[in-house]
Design an enzyme around this catalytic site. Sequence first.
Site, PDB file in Angstrom:
ATOM      1  N   LYS A 115      29.312 -56.943  28.196  1.00 36.37           N
ATOM      2  CA  LYS A 115      28.826 -57.643  27.002  1.00 36.37           C
ATOM      3  C   LYS A 115      27.453 -58.268  27.290  1.00 36.37           C
ATOM      4  CE  LYS A 115      33.033 -59.001  24.602  1.00 36.37           C
ATOM      5  NZ  LYS A 115      33.396 -57.613  24.553  1.00 36.37           N
ATOM      6  N   ASP A 149      28.825 -53.149  25.255  1.00 33.73           N
ATOM      7  CA  ASP A 149      29.660 -53.538  24.104  1.00 33.73           C
ATOM      8  C   ASP A 149      28.775 -54.018  22.958  1.00 33.73           C
ATOM      9  OD1 ASP A 149      31.859 -53.114  25.697  1.00 33.73           O
ATOM     10  OD2 ASP A 149      32.389 -55.234  25.898  1.00 33.73           O
ATOM     11  N   MET A 150      29.307 -53.947  21.741  1.00 32.40           N
ATOM     12  CA  MET A 150      28.584 -54.541  20.607  1.00 32.40           C
ATOM     13  C   MET A 150      29.352 -55.792  20.171  1.00 32.40           C
ATOM     14  SD  MET A 150      25.893 -54.372  18.851  1.00 32.40           S
ATOM     15  CE  MET A 150      25.168 -52.747  18.976  1.00 32.40           C
ATOM     16  N   ARG A 199      29.589 -45.060  21.620  1.00 33.22           N
ATOM     17  CA  ARG A 199      31.039 -45.265  21.419  1.00 33.22           C
ATOM     18  C   ARG A 199      31.191 -45.838  20.016  1.00 33.22           C
ATOM     19  NH1 ARG A 199      32.998 -49.354  25.472  1.00 33.22           N
ATOM     20  NH2 ARG A 199      32.569 -50.958  23.931  1.00 33.22           N
ATOM     21  N   LYS A 202      35.495 -49.387  14.941  1.00 29.84           N
ATOM     22  CA  LYS A 202      35.479 -49.896  13.562  1.00 29.84           C
ATOM     23  C   LYS A 202      34.786 -51.257  13.494  1.00 29.84           C
ATOM     24  CE  LYS A 202      39.522 -47.303  12.026  1.00 29.84           C
ATOM     25  NZ  LYS A 202      40.878 -47.345  11.461  1.00 29.84           N
ATOM     26  N   GLY A 203      34.984 -52.107  14.508  1.00 30.14           N
ATOM     27  CA  GLY A 203      34.344 -53.434  14.515  1.00 30.14           C
ATOM     28  C   GLY A 203      35.381 -54.537  14.528  1.00 30.14           C
ATOM     29  N   THR A 245      38.922 -45.763  19.162  1.00 33.03           N
ATOM     30  CA  THR A 245      39.855 -46.126  18.093  1.00 33.03           C
ATOM     31  C   THR A 245      41.282 -45.733  18.458  1.00 33.03           C
ATOM     32  OG1 THR A 245      40.374 -45.840  15.734  1.00 33.03           O
ATOM     33  CG2 THR A 245      39.475 -43.919  16.854  1.00 33.03           C
ATOM     34  N   HIS A 246      42.241 -46.457  17.869  1.00 29.33           N
ATOM     35  CA  HIS A 246      43.655 -46.080  18.026  1.00 29.33           C
ATOM     36  C   HIS A 246      44.139 -45.346  16.785  1.00 29.33           C
ATOM     37  CE1 HIS A 246      42.690 -49.960  19.946  1.00 29.33           C
ATOM     38  NE2 HIS A 246      43.166 -49.327  20.994  1.00 29.33           N
ATOM     39  N   ARG A 307      41.047 -61.633  18.953  1.00 31.05           N
ATOM     40  CA  ARG A 307      40.529 -60.501  18.157  1.00 31.05           C
ATOM     41  C   ARG A 307      41.540 -59.354  18.130  1.00 31.05           C
ATOM     42  NH1 ARG A 307      35.435 -62.060  20.504  1.00 31.05           N
ATOM     43  NH2 ARG A 307      35.488 -60.396  22.035  1.00 31.05           N
ATOM     44  N   ARG A 308      42.291 -59.180  19.235  1.00 28.21           N
ATOM     45  CA  ARG A 308      43.342 -58.133  19.242  1.00 28.21           C
ATOM     46  C   ARG A 308      44.452 -58.499  18.252  1.00 28.21           C
ATOM     47  NH1 ARG A 308      39.669 -56.876  22.020  1.00 28.21           N
ATOM     48  NH2 ARG A 308      39.154 -56.023  20.000  1.00 28.21           N
TER      49      ARG A 308
HETATM   50  P1  FAD Z   1      42.981 -49.667  13.048  1.00 24.53           P
HETATM   51  O1  FAD Z   1      43.007 -49.000  11.733  1.00 24.53           O
HETATM   52  O2  FAD Z   1      42.787 -51.136  13.099  1.00 24.53           O
HETATM   53  O3  FAD Z   1      44.289 -49.316  13.858  1.00 24.53           O
HETATM   54  C1  FAD Z   1      44.903 -48.047  13.848  1.00 24.53           C
HETATM   55  C2  FAD Z   1      46.301 -48.224  14.417  1.00 24.53           C
HETATM   56  O4  FAD Z   1      46.202 -48.542  15.822  1.00 24.53           O
HETATM   57  C3  FAD Z   1      47.078 -49.392  13.805  1.00 24.53           C
HETATM   58  O5  FAD Z   1      47.777 -48.986  12.668  1.00 24.53           O
HETATM   59  C4  FAD Z   1      47.980 -49.818  14.940  1.00 24.53           C
HETATM   60  O6  FAD Z   1      49.108 -48.985  14.997  1.00 24.53           O
HETATM   61  C5  FAD Z   1      47.139 -49.551  16.164  1.00 24.53           C
HETATM   62  N1  FAD Z   1      46.407 -50.786  16.567  1.00 24.53           N
HETATM   63  C6  FAD Z   1      45.092 -51.055  16.381  1.00 24.53           C
HETATM   64  N2  FAD Z   1      44.758 -52.257  16.898  1.00 24.53           N
HETATM   65  C7  FAD Z   1      45.913 -52.749  17.409  1.00 24.53           C
HETATM   66  C8  FAD Z   1      46.237 -53.938  18.109  1.00 24.53           C
HETATM   67  N3  FAD Z   1      45.316 -54.885  18.371  1.00 24.53           N
HETATM   68  N4  FAD Z   1      47.525 -54.121  18.494  1.00 24.53           N
HETATM   69  C9  FAD Z   1      48.471 -53.184  18.260  1.00 24.53           C
HETATM   70  N5  FAD Z   1      48.225 -52.024  17.613  1.00 24.53           N
HETATM   71  C10 FAD Z   1      46.968 -51.808  17.217  1.00 24.53           C
HETATM   72  N6  FAD Z   1      34.880 -53.731  18.755  1.00 24.53           N
HETATM   73  C11 FAD Z   1      33.648 -54.267  18.715  1.00 24.53           C
HETATM   74  O7  FAD Z   1      33.295 -54.925  17.737  1.00 24.53           O
HETATM   75  N7  FAD Z   1      32.775 -54.094  19.770  1.00 24.53           N
HETATM   76  C12 FAD Z   1      33.102 -53.321  20.858  1.00 24.53           C
HETATM   77  O8  FAD Z   1      32.286 -53.191  21.782  1.00 24.53           O
HETATM   78  C13 FAD Z   1      34.372 -52.709  20.882  1.00 24.53           C
HETATM   79  N8  FAD Z   1      34.741 -51.918  21.912  1.00 24.53           N
HETATM   80  C14 FAD Z   1      35.913 -51.212  21.833  1.00 24.53           C
HETATM   81  C15 FAD Z   1      36.215 -50.267  22.809  1.00 24.53           C
HETATM   82  C16 FAD Z   1      37.352 -49.495  22.691  1.00 24.53           C
HETATM   83  C17 FAD Z   1      37.654 -48.454  23.732  1.00 24.53           C
HETATM   84  C18 FAD Z   1      38.238 -49.677  21.581  1.00 24.53           C
HETATM   85  C19 FAD Z   1      39.475 -48.842  21.422  1.00 24.53           C
HETATM   86  C20 FAD Z   1      37.963 -50.641  20.644  1.00 24.53           C
HETATM   87  C21 FAD Z   1      36.824 -51.426  20.756  1.00 24.53           C
HETATM   88  N9  FAD Z   1      36.517 -52.392  19.796  1.00 24.53           N
HETATM   89  C22 FAD Z   1      35.268 -52.959  19.801  1.00 24.53           C
HETATM   90  C23 FAD Z   1      37.537 -52.834  18.813  1.00 24.53           C
HETATM   91  C24 FAD Z   1      37.430 -52.076  17.499  1.00 24.53           C
HETATM   92  O9  FAD Z   1      36.272 -52.494  16.795  1.00 24.53           O
HETATM   93  C25 FAD Z   1      38.659 -52.323  16.582  1.00 24.53           C
HETATM   94  O10 FAD Z   1      38.724 -53.684  16.281  1.00 24.53           O
HETATM   95  C26 FAD Z   1      39.980 -51.911  17.187  1.00 24.53           C
HETATM   96  O11 FAD Z   1      39.871 -50.716  17.908  1.00 24.53           O
HETATM   97  C27 FAD Z   1      41.055 -51.716  16.084  1.00 24.53           C
HETATM   98  O12 FAD Z   1      40.666 -50.717  15.204  1.00 24.53           O
HETATM   99  P2  FAD Z   1      41.207 -49.193  15.271  1.00 24.53           P
HETATM  100  O13 FAD Z   1      40.014 -48.319  15.311  1.00 24.53           O
HETATM  101  O14 FAD Z   1      42.138 -49.015  16.384  1.00 24.53           O
HETATM  102  O15 FAD Z   1      41.849 -48.917  13.870  1.00 24.53           O
END
Ligand code: FAD
Length: 325
Positions: A115, A149-150, A199, A202-203, A245-246, A307-308
């Site tokens: 960061k 990271d952003m 990378r 979503k944010g 993303t997940h 944030r998680r």
């Molecule tokens: P979502 O639509 O939120 O989630 C899709 C599905 O994944 C959900 O339905 C759920 O089943 C599962 N899921 C998602 N989040 C969770 C959770 N916390 N607990 C349990 N299940 C969950 N954000 C930034 O702003 N800056 C960064 O530098 C940054 N780096 C990242 C690096 C990586 C490798 C990843 C994976 C994420 C990062 N993020 C970062 C966080 C990102 O912005 C999202 O907030 C986060 O990934 C949740 O969004 P999603 O894309 O998983 O989609």
Amino acid sequence: MQVKWASHHRQGTGELTFLAMRGLLLWCASNPWLATHVPTWGFVRRAVRRFMPGEDVDTALEAAVEFKPKGIGAVFTRLGENIIDLGEAASVVEHYESVLDAARAAGVNPEISVKPTQLGLDIDAAAALANLNRLADAAAKAKGFMWIDMEGSAYTDATLDLYSKVRWKHSEVGVCLQAYLHRTAKDVGRLTQTSAAIRLVKGAYAEPADRAFTAKRDVDANYLALAVVMLTEVKRGKLRLVLGTHDVKLVRWIAQFGLALGIEREQIEVAMLYGIRTDELARLAAEGHRVVDLIAYGSAWYPWYVRRLAERPANVLFVARQMLG
Ligand code: FAD
């Protein structure tokens, strides 16, 4: 017709509740009183374990070694942000230099994610740049990679400026972009004018509506559109794209599009966070995608952890269960 209206109405209420919970949790993430007190509560410390294997780097390395047989790589990130002393930033740099070496020694591809505000951006941008350059040198020497990271949108311009300056000298450096920001399409256009590594996430921060999409479906649609545009740059060999993303459904749509363009599956890379959907990550690895799990560790986990929770407010129930025993 009435039934249809009722179900749309319910969906709208659900989304509003989600947004309200997300807003509240993101407020908690930046509240100084909570940041001092919550980490001392035992039940929260127990709940945090779901998203990090431990506070020290050795447990992170052990988790990375365990991922290897599943075809899952690792990215290491030591939690901490907005430091107020450049001496602290210097020790973060030294720490990451040792992590790059330790990962290599453990047979794990050395990748780190850092960061800018943990490297001094709030205090002195030139010092943050020097720290990033030093880490990029170390990543290159270890044949690894460094991700930037952003953070919140107040830092987007400064972070992209740092990335461009570091990337100019080092090809083993990438930056995170956030699909919820309106500006990201323009940033993608600018960054991909030269070779880049991005990378796409979503944010994760609280952002005002004039800067970011607030409805989840709009963020998802923008993510898809940005990824599709970026795949054409991957195809031209100008971009390393990692889908952070997940959202496996989204990953599958993007992969289908990429494969149709003639991109190899391993070039459609996916990164997830430790403790979330690891089974899906292993499945994507088995299908041929390059995948990594971002493993966080360290004692400064409070804002990151909240944030998680905000990403999936149902996680709060898990914390509550820890409180009850
Ligand atoms: P979502 O639509 O939120 O989630 C899709 C599905 O994944 C959900 O339905 C759920 O089943 C599962 N899921 C998602 N989040 C969770 C959770 N916390 N607990 C349990 N299940 C969950 N954000 C930034 O702003 N800056 C960064 O530098 C940054 N780096 C990242 C690096 C990586 C490798 C990843 C994976 C994420 C990062 N993020 C970062 C966080 C990102 O912005 C999202 O907030 C986060 O990934 C949740 O969004 P999603 O894309 O998983 O989609």
